[in-house]
Design a protein around this motif. Structure first.
Motif, PDB file in Angstrom:
ATOM      1  N   SER A 182       0.833  -1.201   0.000  1.00  0.00           N
ATOM      2  CA  SER A 182       0.000   0.000   0.000  1.00  0.00           C
ATOM      3  C   SER A 182       0.865   1.247   0.000  1.00  0.00           C
ATOM      4  O   SER A 182       0.559   2.233  -0.666  1.00  0.00           O
ATOM      5  N   SER A 206       1.019   4.085  -3.036  1.00  0.00           N
ATOM      6  CA  SER A 206       0.676   5.493  -2.813  1.00  0.00           C
ATOM      7  C   SER A 206       1.844   6.408  -3.181  1.00  0.00           C
ATOM      8  O   SER A 206       1.644   7.489  -3.732  1.00  0.00           O
ATOM      9  N   LYS A 261       2.084   6.919  -6.839  1.00  0.00           N
ATOM     10  CA  LYS A 261       1.065   7.858  -7.310  1.00  0.00           C
ATOM     11  C   LYS A 261       1.555   9.319  -7.245  1.00  0.00           C
ATOM     12  O   LYS A 261       1.119  10.155  -8.028  1.00  0.00           O
ATOM     13  N   TRP A 288     -11.041   6.921  11.237  1.00  0.00           N
ATOM     14  CA  TRP A 288     -10.623   8.274  10.844  1.00  0.00           C
ATOM     15  C   TRP A 288     -10.720   9.210  12.040  1.00  0.00           C
ATOM     16  O   TRP A 288     -11.752   9.312  12.666  1.00  0.00           O
ATOM     17  N   PHE A 318      -9.108  14.841   8.739  1.00  0.00           N
ATOM     18  CA  PHE A 318      -9.162  13.458   9.204  1.00  0.00           C
ATOM     19  C   PHE A 318      -8.121  12.596   8.486  1.00  0.00           C
ATOM     20  O   PHE A 318      -7.958  12.700   7.265  1.00  0.00           O
ATOM     21  N   TYR A 343      -6.437   8.328   8.583  1.00  0.00           N
ATOM     22  CA  TYR A 343      -6.804   6.968   8.987  1.00  0.00           C
ATOM     23  C   TYR A 343      -5.786   6.357   9.960  1.00  0.00           C
ATOM     24  O   TYR A 343      -4.597   6.306   9.659  1.00  0.00           O
ATOM     25  N   GLU A 365      -0.978   6.608   3.454  1.00  0.00           N
ATOM     26  CA  GLU A 365      -1.250   5.777   2.270  1.00  0.00           C
ATOM     27  C   GLU A 365      -2.682   5.276   2.218  1.00  0.00           C
ATOM     28  O   GLU A 365      -3.111   4.723   1.214  1.00  0.00           O
ATOM     29  N   LYS A 366      -3.431   5.476   3.324  1.00  0.00           N
ATOM     30  CA  LYS A 366      -4.824   5.037   3.350  1.00  0.00           C
ATOM     31  C   LYS A 366      -5.751   6.189   3.683  1.00  0.00           C
ATOM     32  O   LYS A 366      -6.896   5.992   4.070  1.00  0.00           O
ATOM     33  N   SER A 380      -6.814   8.779   1.762  1.00  0.00           N
ATOM     34  CA  SER A 380      -7.425   9.451   0.619  1.00  0.00           C
ATOM     35  C   SER A 380      -6.605  10.669   0.177  1.00  0.00           C
ATOM     36  O   SER A 380      -5.379  10.633   0.220  1.00  0.00           O
ATOM     37  N   LEU A 428      -2.399  11.458   0.316  1.00  0.00           N
ATOM     38  CA  LEU A 428      -1.530  11.580  -0.866  1.00  0.00           C
ATOM     39  C   LEU A 428      -0.839  12.939  -0.886  1.00  0.00           C
ATOM     40  O   LEU A 428       0.329  13.053  -1.249  1.00  0.00           O
TER      41      LEU A 428
END
Lengths: 251, 210
Positions: free
Chosen positions: B16, B20, B23, B125, B145, B147, B189-190, B192, B196
């Motif tokens: 993961s 990310s 990306k 979150w 927020f 994660y 990485e989680k 959203s 990123l």
């Protein structure tokens, strides 16, 4: 201060495509899993659950490529379930980008699997899916997609799952599933108030107030819904705004 | 070409983190997985993701990356979750284990400090309160927020190291910054688009370090 209540859209995947249907009749192709997952992410989904409903054994590898493609583009937690039988199935899903895996029938037939998997890769990865039906005032656990009745009582089974290391419980009321009549808040609150791991409510979402009641009365940590989002009745944004206006903490 | 080495010690959600980063990087960057010390020697940036227990993580790192602490002190570094916790002095996980002592403070069990009706792990979150403006927070509103998934929490004792804090009944440190070391308890990485953005900001920040 606590964590935000999560809204989780659930996508049924058959042979690598997202499908939708009402009560398992008229299942239609709803499109590309990556596009749909991206749309939900943009709308503010807190997590996405994929349920692999592929019946044939040969089709089962498709879910791995779906997860891999979605994980390349969507950066929120991804949960995958459906037909997960053993440690290798869990490992394969995690290695292509799933963050959590739900197990259901395999956990009931071999409860040690919960311990084995969570000891090796951590409890945050394992969600035990518990399908329940009310029979003579008791909530009984069913397996095999709701086709097989067990002798387990929902409350006892959920406590056992927690003790064995489950990270979360996905509680589905079979009586309510597909009815759009609201969640079963009775069993939800009974389980949620007695376990220390998060409980995800599933089965029965028909409108936004149902989501609210699952959180308020059912004390759910997260709510999972399929049709109200798929058929465009509500967007995730609308669900969040509704809950926020009612004083619920959402992202 | 700059190389970002993501450290693999066999128990993290490495994929993961790789996806990310892939990306957000441009063509001047190359991503690689580091399995041993020689894989990080030439790296321009170091990333240490993390999941699992502190004790076994530290043991594995000590055997596969014996000089990791020196590299962390000398290269732009991003630590995530357990990769954040092991920077502190001591973790009370597994009956107590000594960590890297790069950041003052300890790592404790939520279960020993919060009420019984609070759920542990702290999963989901939660808000991240930015303690001061920094390039790492560019385009990320305060109290966004992110994660989280963790059962142990860190509390930094040197105020200037605290880049953000969060609350889960008690207040804890959710991100630290000290010289070239940046680390967070939550999972960018989680998380959203804000997650990123933070990873992208980390790359930008590293370019400005001298």
């Amino acid at each position: 201060m606590s964590v935000a209540k999560r809204i989780i859209p659930c996508l049924d995947v058959d042979k690598g495509r997202v499908v939708k249907g009402t009560n398992f009749i008229d299942i239609v192709d709803a499109g590309d899993p990556v596009e749909i997952a991206q749309k939900y992410d943009n709308e503010g989904a807190d997590e996405i659950t994929f349920l692999d409903i592929t019946a044939s054994h040969e089709g089962r590898n498709n879910i791995l490529s779906v997860v891999e493609k979605v994980a390349d583009e969507v950066f929120i937690p991804l949960t995958v379930g459906g037909g997960v039988k053993n440690f290798n199935d869990v490992r394969d899903l995690l290695s292509v980008g799933a963050d959590k895996v739900t197990i259901n029938t395999a956990a009931v037939s071999n409860p040690d699997m919960i311990n084995n998997v969570t000891d090796r890769i951590g409890r945050q990865c394992i969600v035990v899916a518990v399908d329940v039906k009310k029979i003579d005032n008791d909530y009984i656990v069913f397996t095999h997609g709701g086709r097989t009745q067990t002798t387990l009582k929902a409350y006892d089974w959920c406590l056992e799952c927690q003790k064995r290391g489950a990270g979360e419980i996905l509680l589905t009321s079979m009586d309510k599933d597909g009815t759009k009549d609201g969640f079963d808040v009775e069993i939800l609150s009974k389980i949620s108030n007695n376990v220390t791991i998060p409980v995800i409510a599933s089965g029965g979402a028909g409108n936004l107030d149902h989501l609210y009641q699952a959180i308020l009365k059912g004390n759910a940590d997260a709510v999972l819904a399929a049709s109200i989002f798929h058929f465009g009745e509500y967007t995730i944004c609308q669900a969040k705004e509704y809950l926020k206006a009612k004083g619920i903490s959402v992202r | 070409m700059k190389n970002i080495a993501v450290i693999d010690y066999g128990m993290s959600n490495l994929h993961s983190v790789l996806k990310s980063l892939k990306k957000v990087i441009n063509k001047n960057y190359n991503l690689s997985i580091a399995y041993s010390s020689k894989d990080i020697e030439d790296a321009s940036l170091l990333v240490l993701p993390g999941q699992g227990a502190a004790h076994s993580c530290l043991e594995k790192l000590a055997s596969d990356f014996p000089d990791l602490k020196t590299h962390i002190m000398n290269k732009p570094f991003l630590g995530i979750c357990l990769g954040f916790q092991i920077l502190f002095e001591k973790s009370f996980e597994n009956d107590g284990v000594n960590c890297f002592s790069l950041i003052t403070g300890d790592v404790k069990d939520f279960r020993s400090t919060i009420k019984k009706d609070m759920k542990v792990p702290h999963m989901g979150w939660n808000k991240v309160n930015q303690k001061y403006n920094h390039i790492l927070w560019e385009n990320i509103p305060d109290k966004s927020f992110f994660y989280f998934v963790h059962s142990y929490y860190a509390k930094a004792t040197t105020e200037t190291n605290i880049l953000s804090d969060s609350d889960y009944e008690i207040n804890f440190t959710s991100a630290i910054l000290k010289d070239n070391i940046f680390a967070c308890q939550f999972h960018p990485e989680k998380s959203s688009k804000h997650g990123l953005q933070l990873l992208s900001n980390f790359i930008n920040w590293s370019e400005k370090l001298t």
